[in-house]
Design a protein around this motif. Structure first.
Motif, PDB file in Angstrom:
ATOM      1  N   PHE A  24      57.709  38.111  27.648  1.00 52.90           N
ATOM      2  CA  PHE A  24      56.702  37.125  27.999  1.00 52.90           C
ATOM      3  C   PHE A  24      57.027  35.776  27.365  1.00 52.90           C
ATOM      4  O   PHE A  24      56.899  34.725  27.999  1.00 52.90           O
ATOM      5  CB  PHE A  24      55.308  37.585  27.544  1.00 52.90           C
ATOM      6  CG  PHE A  24      54.796  38.794  28.281  1.00 52.90           C
ATOM      7  CD1 PHE A  24      53.694  39.484  27.816  1.00 52.90           C
ATOM      8  CD2 PHE A  24      55.392  39.249  29.450  1.00 52.90           C
ATOM      9  CE1 PHE A  24      53.200  40.598  28.497  1.00 52.90           C
ATOM     10  CE2 PHE A  24      54.922  40.352  30.135  1.00 52.90           C
ATOM     11  CZ  PHE A  24      53.815  41.028  29.645  1.00 52.90           C
TER      12      PHE A  24
ATOM     13  N   PHE B   3      60.255  41.979  33.556  1.00 58.88           N
ATOM     14  CA  PHE B   3      60.099  43.397  33.271  1.00 58.88           C
ATOM     15  C   PHE B   3      61.324  44.158  33.759  1.00 58.88           C
ATOM     16  O   PHE B   3      61.964  43.795  34.741  1.00 58.88           O
ATOM     17  CB  PHE B   3      58.876  43.983  34.011  1.00 58.88           C
ATOM     18  CG  PHE B   3      57.580  43.272  33.754  1.00 58.88           C
ATOM     19  CD1 PHE B   3      57.261  42.099  34.421  1.00 58.88           C
ATOM     20  CD2 PHE B   3      56.663  43.792  32.855  1.00 58.88           C
ATOM     21  CE1 PHE B   3      56.060  41.453  34.191  1.00 58.88           C
ATOM     22  CE2 PHE B   3      55.455  43.150  32.618  1.00 58.88           C
ATOM     23  CZ  PHE B   3      55.156  41.981  33.292  1.00 58.88           C
TER      24      PHE B   3
ATOM     25  N   PHE C 135      59.702  42.545  42.845  1.00 58.81           N
ATOM     26  CA  PHE C 135      60.735  43.456  42.376  1.00 58.81           C
ATOM     27  C   PHE C 135      62.076  43.156  43.029  1.00 58.81           C
ATOM     28  O   PHE C 135      62.142  42.729  44.185  1.00 58.81           O
ATOM     29  CB  PHE C 135      60.360  44.907  42.698  1.00 58.81           C
ATOM     30  CG  PHE C 135      59.273  45.460  41.824  1.00 58.81           C
ATOM     31  CD1 PHE C 135      57.947  45.213  42.110  1.00 58.81           C
ATOM     32  CD2 PHE C 135      59.582  46.227  40.717  1.00 58.81           C
ATOM     33  CE1 PHE C 135      56.939  45.716  41.303  1.00 58.81           C
ATOM     34  CE2 PHE C 135      58.583  46.745  39.910  1.00 58.81           C
ATOM     35  CZ  PHE C 135      57.261  46.481  40.201  1.00 58.81           C
TER      36      PHE C 135
ATOM     37  N   TYR D 229      57.132  35.966  33.540  1.00 56.62           N
ATOM     38  CA  TYR D 229      57.050  37.246  32.864  1.00 56.62           C
ATOM     39  C   TYR D 229      58.117  38.134  33.478  1.00 56.62           C
ATOM     40  O   TYR D 229      58.227  38.208  34.704  1.00 56.62           O
ATOM     41  CB  TYR D 229      55.685  37.899  33.053  1.00 56.62           C
ATOM     42  CG  TYR D 229      54.553  37.222  32.342  1.00 56.62           C
ATOM     43  CD1 TYR D 229      53.237  37.582  32.622  1.00 56.62           C
ATOM     44  CD2 TYR D 229      54.762  36.238  31.380  1.00 56.62           C
ATOM     45  CE1 TYR D 229      52.179  36.986  31.975  1.00 56.62           C
ATOM     46  CE2 TYR D 229      53.709  35.636  30.723  1.00 56.62           C
ATOM     47  CZ  TYR D 229      52.415  36.005  31.019  1.00 56.62           C
ATOM     48  OH  TYR D 229      51.360  35.422  30.389  1.00 56.62           O
TER      49      TYR D 229
ATOM     50  N   TYR E  40      46.651  34.844  39.498  1.00 55.43           N
ATOM     51  CA  TYR E  40      45.581  35.815  39.318  1.00 55.43           C
ATOM     52  C   TYR E  40      46.056  37.198  39.734  1.00 55.43           C
ATOM     53  O   TYR E  40      46.564  37.370  40.826  1.00 55.43           O
ATOM     54  CB  TYR E  40      44.360  35.411  40.130  1.00 55.43           C
ATOM     55  CG  TYR E  40      43.145  36.194  39.742  1.00 55.43           C
ATOM     56  CD1 TYR E  40      42.424  35.881  38.603  1.00 55.43           C
ATOM     57  CD2 TYR E  40      42.747  37.274  40.507  1.00 55.43           C
ATOM     58  CE1 TYR E  40      41.320  36.620  38.252  1.00 55.43           C
ATOM     59  CE2 TYR E  40      41.633  38.025  40.153  1.00 55.43           C
ATOM     60  CZ  TYR E  40      40.926  37.680  39.016  1.00 55.43           C
ATOM     61  OH  TYR E  40      39.829  38.410  38.640  1.00 55.43           O
ATOM     62  N   GLY E  41      45.857  38.147  38.867  1.00 56.04           N
ATOM     63  CA  GLY E  41      46.290  39.501  39.168  1.00 56.04           C
ATOM     64  C   GLY E  41      47.740  39.745  38.842  1.00 56.04           C
ATOM     65  O   GLY E  41      48.204  40.876  38.901  1.00 56.04           O
ATOM     66  N   ASN E  42      48.454  38.697  38.488  1.00 50.65           N
ATOM     67  CA  ASN E  42      49.854  38.811  38.107  1.00 50.65           C
ATOM     68  C   ASN E  42      50.624  39.753  39.023  1.00 50.65           C
ATOM     69  O   ASN E  42      51.138  40.792  38.621  1.00 50.65           O
ATOM     70  CB  ASN E  42      50.007  39.288  36.664  1.00 50.65           C
ATOM     71  CG  ASN E  42      51.440  39.149  36.179  1.00 50.65           C
ATOM     72  OD1 ASN E  42      52.060  38.120  36.354  1.00 50.65           O
ATOM     73  ND2 ASN E  42      51.986  40.211  35.612  1.00 50.65           N
ATOM     74  N   LYS E  43      50.729  39.374  40.274  1.00 52.14           N
ATOM     75  CA  LYS E  43      51.536  40.144  41.192  1.00 52.14           C
ATOM     76  C   LYS E  43      52.978  40.106  40.735  1.00 52.14           C
ATOM     77  O   LYS E  43      53.467  39.098  40.260  1.00 52.14           O
ATOM     78  CB  LYS E  43      51.417  39.560  42.606  1.00 52.14           C
ATOM     79  CG  LYS E  43      50.059  39.751  43.231  1.00 52.14           C
ATOM     80  CD  LYS E  43      50.000  39.174  44.617  1.00 52.14           C
ATOM     81  CE  LYS E  43      49.948  37.671  44.603  1.00 52.14           C
ATOM     82  NZ  LYS E  43      49.770  37.115  45.974  1.00 52.14           N
ATOM     83  N   LEU E  44      53.647  41.237  40.889  1.00 47.82           N
ATOM     84  CA  LEU E  44      55.049  41.338  40.536  1.00 47.82           C
ATOM     85  C   LEU E  44      55.915  41.300  41.776  1.00 47.82           C
ATOM     86  O   LEU E  44      55.541  41.840  42.819  1.00 47.82           O
ATOM     87  CB  LEU E  44      55.322  42.636  39.784  1.00 47.82           C
ATOM     88  CG  LEU E  44      54.670  42.800  38.415  1.00 47.82           C
ATOM     89  CD1 LEU E  44      55.059  44.144  37.817  1.00 47.82           C
ATOM     90  CD2 LEU E  44      55.065  41.670  37.492  1.00 47.82           C
TER      91      LEU E  44
END
Lengths: 115, 112
Positions: free
Chosen positions: A51, A34, A105, A32, A99-103
């Motif tokens: 996505f 962003f 950066f 994913y 789980y929680g879709n940590k990003l």
């Protein structure tokens, strides 16, 4: 583990000129992706996301980004920059199944717009 | 409209003080996050919570703890503040349906 590289720390463009901010990611599967923007003294605002599906995505404020799997890139573009676009831009990658879709950066690119 | 509110925009604390940073969201999101932002390093995840009373360490949890007693509130605690914790702290909550994180305006903390 995923990682994000934004090669340009600072970019200066003239008002009305086109803009491209680079983002390269490292991840084993389709991530994913962003782009967020941060104006001075503010939090982060989402510009656009990818996505799946069409690799050219449109966002707010006239921005677009293109996902290129072969280059592991997700570059942000705008055809004509306005003075109000001066801000810091962050690319981020998330693992879809985590789980929680940590990003994660990138370090950010500071955009300066000269008149 | 999505709203993530951080209680303070600016804080100045002394070394050794216990510091609480508060974050409230009004979207009934399950997932909430605390990041630290430093020039040239981007945002780094300190802790996140995937539901009430649940927490998980991020990439840089040392020197921090968190509390999530209610769904809407996620607190970051510096047990004994140190000068190297001077930074911008950003809270986020995640809408799982659209998989987007929404950010607060940030708290700029100075530890003297």
């Amino acid at each position: 583990a995923q990682s994000v590289t934004q090669p340009d720390i600072h970019i200066t463009v003239s008002e009305g000129a086109s803009l491209e901010l680079r983002c390269n990611y490292s991840y084993g599967a389709t991530p994913y992706l962003f782009w967020y923007v941060q104006s001075p003294g503010q939090g982060l605002q989402l510009l656009l996301k990818y996505f799946s599906g069409d690799t050219l995505v449109q966002g707010i404020k006239g921005f677009e980004a293109e996902f290129k799997r072969s280059q592991s890139s997700f570059n942000l573009r705008k055809p004509s920059v306005h003075w109000s676009d001066a801000a810091e831009y962050f690319c981020a990658v998330g693992a879809p199944m985590e789980y929680g879709n940590k990003l994660v950066f990138g370090a950010g690119t500071i955009l300066r717009v000269k008149s | 409209d999505v709203k993530v509110t951080q209680s303070s925009r600016y804080l100045v604390k002394r070394t050794g003080e216990k510091v609480f940073l508060e974050c409230v969201q009004d979207m009934d999101h399950e997932n909430m996050f605390w990041y630290r932002q430093d020039p040239g390093l981007g945002l780094r995840l300190i802790y996140f919570s995937y539901d009430v009373k649940m927490k998980e360490k991020g990439d840089i949890p040392e020197g921090y703890s968190v509390s999530r007693e209610k769904k809407e509130r996620f607190s970051l605690i510096l047990e004994s503040a140190s000068t190297n914790q001077t930074s911008m702290y950003l809270c986020a909550s995640r809408d799982r349906e659209v998989n987007i994180q929404y950010f607060g305006a940030g708290t700029r903390l100075s530890v003297l």
